[in-house]
Each structure stands twice: as C-alpha cells, then as structure tokens.
Scaffold this motif. Structure first.
Motif, PDB file in Angstrom:
ATOM      1  N   GLY A   1       0.821  -1.203   0.000  1.00  0.00           N
ATOM      2  CA  GLY A   1       0.000   0.000   0.000  1.00  0.00           C
ATOM      3  C   GLY A   1       0.858   1.258   0.000  1.00  0.00           C
ATOM      4  O   GLY A   1       2.089   1.203  -0.048  1.00  0.00           O
ATOM      5  N   THR A   2       0.202   2.386   0.034  1.00  0.00           N
ATOM      6  CA  THR A   2       0.896   3.672   0.046  1.00  0.00           C
ATOM      7  C   THR A   2       0.338   4.541   1.160  1.00  0.00           C
ATOM      8  O   THR A   2      -0.778   4.334   1.639  1.00  0.00           O
ATOM      9  N   VAL A   3       1.131   5.509   1.556  1.00  0.00           N
ATOM     10  CA  VAL A   3       0.758   6.439   2.625  1.00  0.00           C
ATOM     11  C   VAL A   3       0.822   7.845   2.059  1.00  0.00           C
ATOM     12  O   VAL A   3       1.850   8.255   1.511  1.00  0.00           O
ATOM     13  N   SER A   4      -0.265   8.590   2.183  1.00  0.00           N
ATOM     14  CA  SER A   4      -0.314   9.915   1.574  1.00  0.00           C
ATOM     15  C   SER A   4       0.015  11.037   2.545  1.00  0.00           C
ATOM     16  O   SER A   4       0.473  12.095   2.116  1.00  0.00           O
ATOM     17  N   GLU A   5      -0.189  10.824   3.825  1.00  0.00           N
ATOM     18  CA  GLU A   5       0.021  11.947   4.743  1.00  0.00           C
ATOM     19  C   GLU A   5       0.252  11.448   6.165  1.00  0.00           C
ATOM     20  O   GLU A   5      -0.364  10.485   6.614  1.00  0.00           O
ATOM     21  N   ILE A   6       1.151  12.103   6.869  1.00  0.00           N
ATOM     22  CA  ILE A   6       1.373  11.913   8.305  1.00  0.00           C
ATOM     23  C   ILE A   6       1.309  13.290   8.940  1.00  0.00           C
ATOM     24  O   ILE A   6       1.967  14.223   8.469  1.00  0.00           O
ATOM     25  N   GLY A   7       0.523  13.417   9.974  1.00  0.00           N
ATOM     26  CA  GLY A   7       0.388  14.742  10.561  1.00  0.00           C
ATOM     27  C   GLY A   7      -0.214  14.712  11.944  1.00  0.00           C
ATOM     28  O   GLY A   7      -0.364  13.662  12.574  1.00  0.00           O
ATOM     29  N   LEU A   8      -0.564  15.896  12.390  1.00  0.00           N
ATOM     30  CA  LEU A   8      -1.162  16.098  13.708  1.00  0.00           C
ATOM     31  C   LEU A   8      -2.540  16.704  13.502  1.00  0.00           C
ATOM     32  O   LEU A   8      -2.703  17.681  12.762  1.00  0.00           O
ATOM     33  N   ARG A   9      -3.533  16.110  14.150  1.00  0.00           N
ATOM     34  CA  ARG A   9      -4.910  16.600  14.064  1.00  0.00           C
ATOM     35  C   ARG A   9      -5.365  16.992  15.471  1.00  0.00           C
ATOM     36  O   ARG A   9      -5.142  16.249  16.418  1.00  0.00           O
ATOM     37  N   TRP A  10      -5.976  18.163  15.575  1.00  0.00           N
ATOM     38  CA  TRP A  10      -6.416  18.589  16.898  1.00  0.00           C
ATOM     39  C   TRP A  10      -7.829  19.143  16.887  1.00  0.00           C
ATOM     40  O   TRP A  10      -8.293  19.728  15.918  1.00  0.00           O
ATOM     41  N   ARG A  11      -8.494  18.879  17.959  1.00  0.00           N
ATOM     42  CA  ARG A  11      -9.739  19.538  18.350  1.00  0.00           C
ATOM     43  C   ARG A  11      -9.563  19.849  19.821  1.00  0.00           C
ATOM     44  O   ARG A  11      -9.778  18.992  20.677  1.00  0.00           O
ATOM     45  N   LEU A  12      -9.098  21.036  20.080  1.00  0.00           N
ATOM     46  CA  LEU A  12      -8.700  21.367  21.441  1.00  0.00           C
ATOM     47  C   LEU A  12      -9.807  21.023  22.431  1.00  0.00           C
ATOM     48  O   LEU A  12     -10.987  21.261  22.166  1.00  0.00           O
ATOM     49  N   PRO A  13      -9.388  20.414  23.563  1.00  0.00           N
ATOM     50  CA  PRO A  13      -8.016  20.266  24.075  1.00  0.00           C
ATOM     51  C   PRO A  13      -7.278  19.009  23.613  1.00  0.00           C
ATOM     52  O   PRO A  13      -6.184  18.751  24.084  1.00  0.00           O
ATOM     53  N   ALA A  14      -7.857  18.212  22.712  1.00  0.00           N
ATOM     54  CA  ALA A  14      -7.223  16.962  22.292  1.00  0.00           C
ATOM     55  C   ALA A  14      -6.436  17.176  21.006  1.00  0.00           C
ATOM     56  O   ALA A  14      -6.834  17.942  20.134  1.00  0.00           O
ATOM     57  N   ALA A  15      -5.311  16.469  20.900  1.00  0.00           N
ATOM     58  CA  ALA A  15      -4.493  16.497  19.690  1.00  0.00           C
ATOM     59  C   ALA A  15      -3.875  15.122  19.514  1.00  0.00           C
ATOM     60  O   ALA A  15      -3.296  14.573  20.458  1.00  0.00           O
ATOM     61  N   VAL A  16      -4.016  14.551  18.321  1.00  0.00           N
ATOM     62  CA  VAL A  16      -3.485  13.208  18.064  1.00  0.00           C
ATOM     63  C   VAL A  16      -2.806  13.189  16.700  1.00  0.00           C
ATOM     64  O   VAL A  16      -3.107  13.988  15.823  1.00  0.00           O
ATOM     65  N   MET A  17      -1.896  12.255  16.550  1.00  0.00           N
ATOM     66  CA  MET A  17      -1.275  12.047  15.242  1.00  0.00           C
ATOM     67  C   MET A  17      -2.213  11.253  14.349  1.00  0.00           C
ATOM     68  O   MET A  17      -3.082  10.520  14.832  1.00  0.00           O
ATOM     69  N   TYR A  18      -2.012  11.366  13.045  1.00  0.00           N
ATOM     70  CA  TYR A  18      -2.772  10.551  12.099  1.00  0.00           C
ATOM     71  C   TYR A  18      -1.845  10.147  10.959  1.00  0.00           C
ATOM     72  O   TYR A  18      -0.836  10.799  10.671  1.00  0.00           O
ATOM     73  N   CYS A  19      -2.190   9.033  10.337  1.00  0.00           N
ATOM     74  CA  CYS A  19      -1.443   8.522   9.191  1.00  0.00           C
ATOM     75  C   CYS A  19      -2.468   8.044   8.183  1.00  0.00           C
ATOM     76  O   CYS A  19      -3.229   7.111   8.460  1.00  0.00           O
ATOM     77  N   THR A  20      -2.529   8.691   7.033  1.00  0.00           N
ATOM     78  CA  THR A  20      -3.528   8.368   6.018  1.00  0.00           C
ATOM     79  C   THR A  20      -2.980   7.307   5.069  1.00  0.00           C
ATOM     80  O   THR A  20      -2.032   7.552   4.326  1.00  0.00           O
ATOM     81  N   VAL A  21      -3.572   6.118   5.140  1.00  0.00           N
ATOM     82  CA  VAL A  21      -3.165   4.998   4.292  1.00  0.00           C
ATOM     83  C   VAL A  21      -4.088   4.942   3.080  1.00  0.00           C
ATOM     84  O   VAL A  21      -5.308   4.899   3.215  1.00  0.00           O
ATOM     85  N   ASP A  22      -3.505   4.940   1.892  1.00  0.00           N
ATOM     86  CA  ASP A  22      -4.272   4.798   0.658  1.00  0.00           C
ATOM     87  C   ASP A  22      -4.292   3.329   0.226  1.00  0.00           C
ATOM     88  O   ASP A  22      -3.468   2.522   0.662  1.00  0.00           O
ATOM     89  N   ASN A  23      -5.224   3.036  -0.645  1.00  0.00           N
ATOM     90  CA  ASN A  23      -5.233   1.755  -1.361  1.00  0.00           C
ATOM     91  C   ASN A  23      -5.489   0.550  -0.467  1.00  0.00           C
ATOM     92  O   ASN A  23      -5.081  -0.571  -0.792  1.00  0.00           O
ATOM     93  N   TYR A  24      -6.153   0.763   0.693  1.00  0.00           N
ATOM     94  CA  TYR A  24      -6.577  -0.366   1.517  1.00  0.00           C
ATOM     95  C   TYR A  24      -7.301  -1.411   0.673  1.00  0.00           C
ATOM     96  O   TYR A  24      -7.035  -2.604   0.744  1.00  0.00           O
ATOM     97  N   ARG A  25      -8.262  -0.932  -0.108  1.00  0.00           N
ATOM     98  CA  ARG A  25      -9.161  -1.838  -0.822  1.00  0.00           C
ATOM     99  C   ARG A  25      -8.483  -2.579  -1.969  1.00  0.00           C
ATOM    100  O   ARG A  25      -9.064  -3.521  -2.514  1.00  0.00           O
ATOM    101  N   TYR A  26      -7.271  -2.187  -2.327  1.00  0.00           N
ATOM    102  CA  TYR A  26      -6.630  -2.761  -3.504  1.00  0.00           C
ATOM    103  C   TYR A  26      -5.487  -3.707  -3.152  1.00  0.00           C
ATOM    104  O   TYR A  26      -4.810  -4.203  -4.047  1.00  0.00           O
ATOM    105  N   LEU A  27      -5.259  -3.950  -1.862  1.00  0.00           N
ATOM    106  CA  LEU A  27      -4.224  -4.901  -1.483  1.00  0.00           C
ATOM    107  C   LEU A  27      -4.607  -6.298  -1.954  1.00  0.00           C
ATOM    108  O   LEU A  27      -5.778  -6.619  -2.122  1.00  0.00           O
ATOM    109  N   ARG A  28      -3.624  -7.138  -2.116  1.00  0.00           N
ATOM    110  CA  ARG A  28      -3.832  -8.380  -2.844  1.00  0.00           C
ATOM    111  C   ARG A  28      -4.757  -9.370  -2.135  1.00  0.00           C
ATOM    112  O   ARG A  28      -5.532 -10.069  -2.774  1.00  0.00           O
ATOM    113  N   THR A  29      -4.661  -9.466  -0.821  1.00  0.00           N
ATOM    114  CA  THR A  29      -5.454 -10.470  -0.126  1.00  0.00           C
ATOM    115  C   THR A  29      -6.215  -9.838   1.036  1.00  0.00           C
ATOM    116  O   THR A  29      -5.874  -8.757   1.529  1.00  0.00           O
ATOM    117  N   ARG A  30      -7.233 -10.565   1.470  1.00  0.00           N
ATOM    118  CA  ARG A  30      -8.012 -10.133   2.629  1.00  0.00           C
ATOM    119  C   ARG A  30      -7.122 -10.043   3.874  1.00  0.00           C
ATOM    120  O   ARG A  30      -7.288  -9.155   4.699  1.00  0.00           O
TER     121      ARG A  30
END
Length: 370
Positions: free
Chosen positions: A210-239
């Motif tokens: 698969g591929t990864v399009s973005e790594i970043g920080l997402r916040w809705r104060l007072p909470a802030a968490v990291m995120y990693c956007t994975v592309d192509n979940y649905r296209y990987l070869r096997t279940r």
C-alpha cells in the motif's frame, strides 16, 4: 476511420499496469469492484460484468476471445456498441495503455497547516510515503511470522495476566487519577502510543504494497493526536493483507506495553511506581482493545469490513434496516448474503453499544455507592 466488427474484435487492448482493481465488494444490494487511477487518485465503481471484461484487458487476449469468455460466463455475447462504449470510457479516463496522458492535477499549495487554533491539521512530513518506506526498510527483518507470532502470544498472555489482576489495577488507577504529576506522565506515554499506532498502520501498509499519503497532527482542542492516512486499503492483494494493515495499530499499542508489564511485575504490590504502571497498563490495554471493537470509526470496524468484503457496512446496514420498516419489497430484493450481513451487523452493533453503555452505567453506579 471506424473499425469494422471483425477488426474491432481482433484488437488486444491492455489496461495500464499501474491501474488498481479491488476484489468484489458488497455495497448495498449490489456487488461492485473499485477501479483507481493512481496519478489523479480518481476511483469509481463498476459492476461484476464490467469488471469481468476490464480485468481481462491484458494485451494478450483479443476482444473476441474475451467476448467468448464473457458469453460462456453470462450467456450473452456483447455487441460491438458495448465494446465501443467500454473502450471509450476507459480511454477517456486514461486507463488504457498507450492512451494520451491525462493532465496532471494541479499541485496543492504548500500549506502544511490547515484549520484554526481550535480545530485543524498539521502535516508533519513532506513525503509520508518515503518516510514510512524508510521505517519499513529498517523494520522489515522483524515483520515476519517467526517474530510476530511469539510477540502476539506474549501480548495475549499479558492481557490474561492483567485480567487476573483487574481489582488491583482498578484500585491503582483510581489512585493514579488523584496524582496529577503521575497522571500527566501516563497520558504522555499513552499519547506516544497513539503516535506509534498510526505509524504502524503506515509501515504495515508499505509492507503489503500500500501507500501512505500523509502523516500529521490533528487537533480539536483540548485533544491532539497524530494521524497517518493509508491509501489503497481496498486494492491490497489479499483479505489478510487488508486485515493486517487495519489491525497493526492495536498491535503496536499492546507491544508498547510489554516492557512496562515486565517492570510492573518486578515491583512489590503497593509500590508507588507499580501503582503508576498499573494505571498505564490498564488504560493502555483499554485503549488498544476498544479500538478493536467493530464500531465506526474504530479499526475493528475497518477490519470487519475487510474480512466480510463489504463497503460502507455501517451506513448500508442502517439503510437496509430502514427499508425493512418502510419498504419491505425493496428490502426483500436484496440478495440473501446482503440481507444476512446487514441485519446481523445492524442488530449486533446496536446490542454492543447497549452493552457498553450498560457496563459504564453499572460501573459508575457501584463506584458512587461505594
């Protein structure tokens, strides 16, 4: 000059080798496949019959040969107009090998920071796919069954041990809540665990193609968490590959706790450090295990969707249940597999939410009473 039927059927068109095709997915009452053009990121759904034809455009088989296979499978031979329509669609979307290149999408402005002070995102790396690729190369030696299976066994044993000591963990966690400095330290470690959770999704995706399009920080104060956007979940070869990528985050959360378990076990009961570690182990385990529940937007929901090969399981289950009350003929028109899956998930998820709320209410009641 328009090709005659004989000339058209002798053609051997091919899809571009980088075009992504998904396995069959249940979406509402229909079975569909996803097709994605990776340069633009554009994706669209096609039915089973269209996928049968598109997936066979390999540059080796002629349209006549593919048409024969289609007639054998579906009992109907395609007319020339159908072939022309299909090839025009694929050519317009730039999916055929040798087609004129489509204009590249305009590059987005370099704005890593989006949103406001109260709510927004911050992109942390310029090339998330390259970053996770470097991490994957370093971790590849341990991403193998002889390493991962024993670690999984250790994590299961850890959860069994913690469950056996749940009264102590509960008392120590309640004590921890009233220790501000220690509590901040525990939540800092849990935040680090969430960061590792997100990176684990990315590394696992790279491991399985698969591929990864973005790594970043997402916040809705007072909470802030990291995120990693994975592309192509649905296209990987096997279940299994899809399942593993979705579950990698919870795996990382539990793996993070193993060294702290060893530290906790080495200390005598009542030791202040052991009490802090009790809180970390209990809260960290809850964090990981709750994420495996099959409820959106948790990873367990994504894992279940991959395991069942269903798209939009939650919304489509809700839609089917509404039809059961408002339009029974429409609900009855769903294929049997769709009826069973949507009914079971709709009722099961409702029951699960009810049990969680009941457990929380019961725990709060006994805490207030005692």
């Amino acid at each position: 000059m328009t090709a005659t039927p004989g000339e058209l059927l002798s053609h051997r068109p091919a899809l571009r080798p980088d075009i992504l095709l998904s396995p069959a997915l249940l979406h509402g009452p229909a079975t569909v496949h996803l097709i994605k053009e990776p340069d633009s990121g554009a994706a669209f759904e096609v039915g089973v019959k269209e996928y049968f034809l598109i997936s066979r455009l390999d540059g080796v088989r002629s349209l006549g040969e593919i048409g024969g296979e289609y007639a054998e499978a579906f009992g109907k031979r395609l007319a020339e107009a159908h072939w022309q329509q299909l090839l025009k669609l694929l050519g317009t979307r730039g999916l055929l090998a040798g087609a004129p290149p489509r204009p590249a999408p305009a590059a987005p402005a370099a704005t890593p920071l989006n949103g406001t002070l109260l709510r927004g995102t911050l992109r942390l790396v310029a090339d998330a796919d390259a970053t996770t690729g470097r991490l994957h190369r370093r971790l590849r030696p341990v991403l193998r069954a002889p390493v991962l299976l024993p670690l999984t066994g250790l994590m299961v044993a850890m959860e069994v041990l913690l469950a056996a000591n749940l009264p102590e963990l509960g008392r120590d966690t309640w004590w921890l809540v009233r220790q501000p400095v220690a509590l901040v330290a525990v939540f800092t470690l849990l935040w680090l665990s969430t960061a590792l959770h997100e990176l684990a999704h990315g590394v696992s995706a790279r491991h399985y193609g698969g591929t990864v399009s973005e790594i970043g920080l997402r916040w809705r104060l007072p909470a802030a968490v990291m995120y990693c956007t994975v592309d192509n979940y649905r296209y990987l070869r096997t279940r299994w590959h899809q399942f593993a990528v979705a579950g990698a985050g919870a795996f990382a959360n539990l793996l993070f706790l193993l060294p702290f378990l060893a530290w906790w076990a080495a200390l005598p009961e009542g030791d202040p450090t052991r009490r802090v570690l009790s809180g970390l182990l209990l809260l960290g385990s809850v964090q990981a295990l709750v994420n495996l529940l099959p409820l959106p937007p948790l990873d367990g929901y994504t894992m279940l969707g991959h395991a069942l090969r269903v798209s939009q399981l939650g919304p489509e289950s809700g839609r089917y249940l509404r039809l059961c009350f408002s339009d029974r003929p429409a609900a009855a028109a769903y294929p049997r597999r769709a009826r069973v899956l949507y009914l079971c998930y709709g009722l099961g998820s409702t029951l699960l939410v009810g049990l969680i709320l009941a457990a929380l209410a019961t725990g709060l009641y006994f805490h207030l009473v005692h």
